[in-house]
Scaffold this motif. Structure first.
Motif, PDB file in Angstrom:
ATOM      1  N   ALA A 824       0.804  -1.395   0.008  1.00  0.00           N
ATOM      2  CA  ALA A 824       0.050   0.058   0.094  1.00  0.00           C
ATOM      3  C   ALA A 824       0.836   1.141   0.031  1.00  0.00           C
ATOM      4  CB  ALA A 824      -1.010   0.070   1.333  1.00  0.00           C
ATOM      5  N   VAL A 825       2.039   1.159   0.402  1.00  0.00           N
ATOM      6  CA  VAL A 825       2.760   2.352   0.217  1.00  0.00           C
ATOM      7  C   VAL A 825       3.307   2.749  -1.157  1.00  0.00           C
ATOM      8  CG1 VAL A 825       5.438   2.978   0.819  1.00  0.00           C
ATOM      9  CG2 VAL A 825       3.991   1.330   2.460  1.00  0.00           C
ATOM     10  N   ARG A 826       3.249   4.086  -1.462  1.00  0.00           N
ATOM     11  CA  ARG A 826       3.479   4.930  -2.611  1.00  0.00           C
ATOM     12  C   ARG A 826       4.733   5.585  -2.565  1.00  0.00           C
ATOM     13  NH1 ARG A 826       0.598   1.466  -3.493  1.00  0.00           N
ATOM     14  NH2 ARG A 826      -1.362   1.432  -4.421  1.00  0.00           N
ATOM     15  N   GLY A 827       5.508   5.722  -3.648  1.00  0.00           N
ATOM     16  CA  GLY A 827       6.798   6.356  -3.358  1.00  0.00           C
ATOM     17  C   GLY A 827       6.929   7.328  -4.485  1.00  0.00           C
ATOM     18  N   VAL A 828       7.559   8.488  -4.248  1.00  0.00           N
ATOM     19  CA  VAL A 828       7.890   9.307  -5.314  1.00  0.00           C
ATOM     20  C   VAL A 828       9.465   9.651  -5.231  1.00  0.00           C
ATOM     21  CG1 VAL A 828       7.573  11.840  -5.803  1.00  0.00           C
ATOM     22  CG2 VAL A 828       5.712  10.561  -4.948  1.00  0.00           C
ATOM     23  N   ARG A 829       9.997   9.563  -6.202  1.00  0.00           N
ATOM     24  CA  ARG A 829      11.523  10.005  -6.229  1.00  0.00           C
ATOM     25  C   ARG A 829      11.705  11.412  -7.230  1.00  0.00           C
ATOM     26  NH1 ARG A 829      15.011   5.331  -6.355  1.00  0.00           N
ATOM     27  NH2 ARG A 829      13.958   3.620  -6.039  1.00  0.00           N
ATOM     28  N   PHE A 830      12.429  12.100  -6.686  1.00  0.00           N
ATOM     29  CA  PHE A 830      12.533  13.494  -7.241  1.00  0.00           C
ATOM     30  C   PHE A 830      13.817  13.996  -7.162  1.00  0.00           C
ATOM     31  CE2 PHE A 830      11.674  13.352  -2.513  1.00  0.00           C
ATOM     32  CZ  PHE A 830      12.656  14.196  -2.096  1.00  0.00           C
ATOM     33  N   ALA A 831      14.114  14.962  -7.874  1.00  0.00           N
ATOM     34  CA  ALA A 831      15.570  15.697  -7.987  1.00  0.00           C
ATOM     35  C   ALA A 831      15.308  16.746  -8.945  1.00  0.00           C
ATOM     36  CB  ALA A 831      16.577  14.790  -8.709  1.00  0.00           C
ATOM     37  N   PRO A 832      16.118  17.847  -8.568  1.00  0.00           N
ATOM     38  CA  PRO A 832      16.007  19.148  -9.492  1.00  0.00           C
ATOM     39  C   PRO A 832      16.979  18.673 -10.887  1.00  0.00           C
ATOM     40  CG  PRO A 832      17.572  19.290  -7.659  1.00  0.00           C
ATOM     41  CD  PRO A 832      16.871  18.215  -7.487  1.00  0.00           C
TER      42      PRO A 832
END
Length: 888
Positions: A824-832
């Protein structure tokens, strides 16, 4: 946490409904914040709100959330902090359409302050309204604000905002506890201050004399394209004449000026023809030389040249002033000078040319004061002084005394020492006397012949005239030549008698002497005529005539035809120079104000440091060092509360690559000091200073090689944009435009760029620079700007990184509220974007390439990492209708 005023161009608006300094806000104050936030939203489209609130107060703030939804489509993400003592989260019904991130403890069970001497660390979170952390170890409002700041900055990026909102929409109840591992790249404060000062100093520059102006494309020019004046302005500074006007006749056919010029040409041609007739053998022996009256012809030339010069001088005086009036144009026409209306004389090209020159100078990196100096020089060069100012140049080209000098008689006569005239005659007579016998007669006769020919030169001299005042007179050395000839002939006869050469040799010597005598006379005649002609300076009169023609053409173009365009160019360049100098003055004032503020801060810090040192010394003598809590990990939490999944190597809540825990080796992440490591932190942070939360890694750089040039380029581009708003006023009324002030827009530009430097080290372009011509992908990367390698971010976002490093933002007692379902966990990877610009590829471990499709690339910011959205257990979240007073 304070509400930061964001630019209208930023689509995510922050609304802070939390407590301030431990005191609840009044409904009136909260209503004012909501109204202010609504005023900053875009007029059209879906509005995005990031609401910062205290978890226990969500129900009390229901009306404010309803206000956010009452003005059209809106997306709301609520960042709820606190509620450490709660066992459930109550949500108002209106938040069912929003996303809620609940952060029970921003320090994940670690202390929010560095302990003072003798103080240990405590656990647990605190409400944002709690007082400052003290000996209890609870973080104060300042520590909580600083801990939440990276999360708030991250969620303020629209791409991350919508990615997180989309992930929360897939989570039950739309509520999640974030688990994060965030890497923050930034500059040290010293590096920011140093780069900012250097950029401002290079932007303003010093007052230095400008170099000589050179027109673009001018032959022999060694100036670069940035320094060259555009060709459209070249004819306005007297450096060039438009090709369409080159060789144009400015005299009216049959007019007064043309009549006098033609008379001058005829007189000059007659004088030159008479000179050619007199100069050769025909002038000495023929009839044409007898009839030529060169002095009279020179007098006619002097009169014609004086008349033409006087006509031009009157025209120059008539056309004086900055601009040519209709009366002056009529007076010039009466004098025979035609000034038609030509499209080349329009001032329409002045504005674009001046703008191109200014923007080219700024884009080339010239300091603003140097740009202003060049514009000032352009203003001086293009300023019309009026045609009357060219009278002095007319005097240099053709002095008034030239007419009198041409008409004044000059004497004629051979020049040179007496020996030079006697020696050739002596030699020729000696040669003629070498014939034995006849030589006694031939030698003296040769000397006599040379003396008579010298007298003939005097009779045929070119300066003779029937009018006695014009006759210059002359003299020859015929007597000297007669004596030299007789002496030479006698000496030759004596030598011939003594040597007795053959008859043929004597005859040959006589023939050679006669031929030499004729050649000597012709040579002396030609040299004497040329010498007299040169002394009359007729060639200088011819040059003066052509010089007057050139001066008249230049005056017609520069002072009459282009007077209005030059006046407009001069005023416009002066106005823009004042504006550019105003930009430089504002930048210098900003730098001086910051220097004064920094000096005051250093003085205050010195006094406070001495007091703090004394207190620390007294406290350390009676207290021992505290111990830090152990780092949190998923395994110990699972063993403690019975919710572990599988063996000790399980990834727990973050399973499937979405959850995580501490680093595999149990130590702090690479490249940073663990915030809970009291021994290490004590060396870098003062007593009571906020500590970094365990989910945040900070890397500080000292500035890369591209930092100052990038700041300088942003400021120069901003200066160009400020000037772009003034060009219409400059073209319309240069004087009024020059009196305008650019202080306010320049101060706003400096504040925006300074804020960008503080926010992300200038890795993202200024908001005001967005335009069709901007190319953000060409901006230097974070490594070049910050001086910090992006390898750590690449590994964190790579296929094998980040999954086991996230830390949930809650304390140990809250972890049992989390869902036990890893899927059920959702993940977001981010970087400028700045972090991957200029990064060296390191396949297959490089996250920039291997996981590019999974990463949310943000246009700005300084944070990269992983954010997991961990859902809560079903019984933890309850939605309540306020009007019913019952949970649902």
């Amino acid at each position: 946490m304070s509400t930061e005023r964001r630019s209208a161009a930023e689509p995510v608006v922050r609304v802070d409904l939390g407590h301030r300094g431990g005191r609840p806000q009044t409904p009136v104050a909260l209503e004012a914040r909501v109204r202010e936030a609504l005023a900053r939203t875009p007029a059209a489209g879906t509005r995005c709100f990031l609401v910062l609130d205290d978890a226990p107060d969500l129900m009390d703030h229901q009306v404010h959330y309803e206000r956010l939804y009452s003005h059209g489509p809106a997306e709301v993400l609520c960042l709820a902090y606190g509620g450490a003592d709660s066992r459930e989260l109550l949500l108002p019904h209106v938040l069912r359409a929003a996303g809620v991130l609940w952060i029970p403890d921003a320090f994940a069970g670690a202390d929010g302050t560095e302990p003072g001497p003798g103080e240990g660390r405590g656990g647990g979170g605190a409400r944002r309204g709690d007082g400052p952390g003290s000996r209890s170890g609870k973080p104060g409002p300042e520590a909580v604000d600083e801990a939440l700041r990276p999360m708030v900055e991250l969620l303020s990026e629209l791409s991350v905002f919508r990615a997180v909102l989309g992930g929360i929409a897939e989570v039950p109840h739309g509520v999640a506890v974030p688990a994060a591992r965030v890497l923050e790249h930034d500059l040290t404060e010293e590096a920011k201050a140093r780069a900012w000062r250097q950029a401002l100093e290079e932007l303003t520059g010093q007052d230095v004399p400008p170099p000589a102006l050179v027109v673009e494309g001018a032959p022999g020019s060694d100036a670069g394209p940035a320094d060259a004046v555009p060709a459209a302005l070249g004819h306005l500074i007297g450096a060039a004449v438009p090709r369409a006007l080159a060789g144009r006749n400015w005299l009216v056919p049959g007019g007064r000026a043309e009549t006098r010029r033609l008379a001058c040409e005829r007189a000059l041609r007659d004088a030159e023809d008479g000179y050619e007739q007199v100069r050769g053998p025909a002038g000495l022996f023929g009839r044409r030389g007898r009839t030529v009256d060169l002095p009279e012809r020179l007098a006619d030339l002097a009169d014609a040249l004086g008349a033409y010069r006087g006509c031009v001088a009157e025209a120059l005086s008539e056309g004086g002033g900055d601009r040519l009036s209709a009366e002056q144009r009529s007076g010039l026409l009466q004098r025979g000078i035609d000034l038609p209306e030509l499209p080349e004389a329009s001032r329409s090209a002045v504005g674009p040319g001046l703008r191109a020159y200014t923007e080219r100078l700024i884009a080339a990196g010239l300091p603003l004061r140097s740009v202003a100096a060049r514009l000032g020089a352009l203003s001086d060069r293009s300023a019309p002084a009026g045609s009357a100012a060219r009278l002095a140049r007319l005097d240099d080209i053709c002095p008034e005394r030239m007419s009198g000098e041409l008409a004044s008689p000059l004497p004629f006569g051979p020049d040179g020492p007496a020996f030079a005239h006697a020696a050739p005659v002596l030699l020729l007579a000696f040669t003629a006397g070498l014939w034995p016998g006849p030589g006694w007669v031939a030698g003296p006769l040769t000397g006599l012949l040379l003396a008579l020919l010298t007298l003939l030169m005097l009779r045929r001299r070119p300066n003779r005239s029937p009018a006695r005042p014009l006759d210059g007179g002359g003299s020859t050395r015929s007597g000297l030549r007669l004596v030299a000839g007789l002496a030479g002939g006698a000496a030759g006869g004596l030598a011939g008698t003594l040597l007795a050469p053959p008859v043929w040799a004597g005859a040959a010597a006589l023939g050679l002497a006669v031929t030499g005598s004729v050649a000597l006379v012709l040579r002396d005649w030609t040299a004497a005529v040329d010498d007299w002609w040169d002394r009359t300076d007729v060639r200088s009169a011819a040059r003066s005539l052509h010089g007057i023609d050139g001066l008249l053409a230049e005056t017609a173009v520069q002072d009459w035809l282009f007077a209005d365009a030059r006046y407009h160019c001069s005023d416009g360049a002066r106005a823009v120079a004042l504006l550019v100098r105003g930009l430089a003055d504002t930048a210098e004032e900003c730098l001086a104000a910051e220097d004064a503020g920094a000096a005051g801060a250093r003085g205050s810090a010195g006094a406070n440091g001495m007091a703090a040192s004394a207190v620390s010394s007294a406290a350390s003598s009676g207290a021992g060092a505290g111990t830090a809590d152990d780092p949190w990990n998923w395994v110990s939490w699972g063993d403690g509360d019975g919710y572990s999944h599988g063996d000790g190597n399980s990834h727990g809540v973050g399973g499937g690559g979405h959850g995580g825990g501490p680093p595999r080796d149990g130590g702090p992440p690479t490249g940073r000091t663990a915030p809970w490591d009291g021994g290490a932190a004590a060396d870098t942070l003062p007593s009571g200073a906020p500590a970094d939360p365990p989910w945040l890694e900070r890397e500080r750089g000292d500035g890369g090689p591209a930092l100052v040039p990038t700041l300088l380029g942003d400021l120069a581009g901003g200066a160009t944009r400020i000037l772009a708003t003034r060009w219409a006023a400059v073209e319309r009324d240069p004087a009024e435009a020059g009196r305008g002030s650019v202080r306010r827009p320049m101060a706003e530009l400096l504040e925006e760029e300074r804020a960008g430097l503080r926010r992300d080290g200038a890795t993202s372009p200024p908001v005001s620079s967005a335009g069709p011509g901007e190319r953000p992908e060409e901006r230097p990367g974070a490594a070049e700007l910050l001086g910090v390698s992006s390898d750590r971010a690449g590994r964190l976002l790579g296929p094998d990184g980040g999954a086991d490093e996230v830390v949930p933002l809650c304390s140990a007692e809250h972890r049992r509220m989390l869902s036990r379902e890893p899927t059920a966990v959702r993940g977001v990877r981010f970087a400028p974007e700045a972090m991957r610009r200029g990064a060296e590829p390191d396949l297959p471990r490089d996250g920039w390439h291997a996981a590019g499709e999974d990463i949310v690339w943000t246009p700005g910011g300084r944070h990269a990492g992983v954010l997991c959205l961990v859902p809560l257990r079903a019984e933890i979240v309850r939605t309540v209708r306020a009007e019913e007073g019952e949970p649902r």
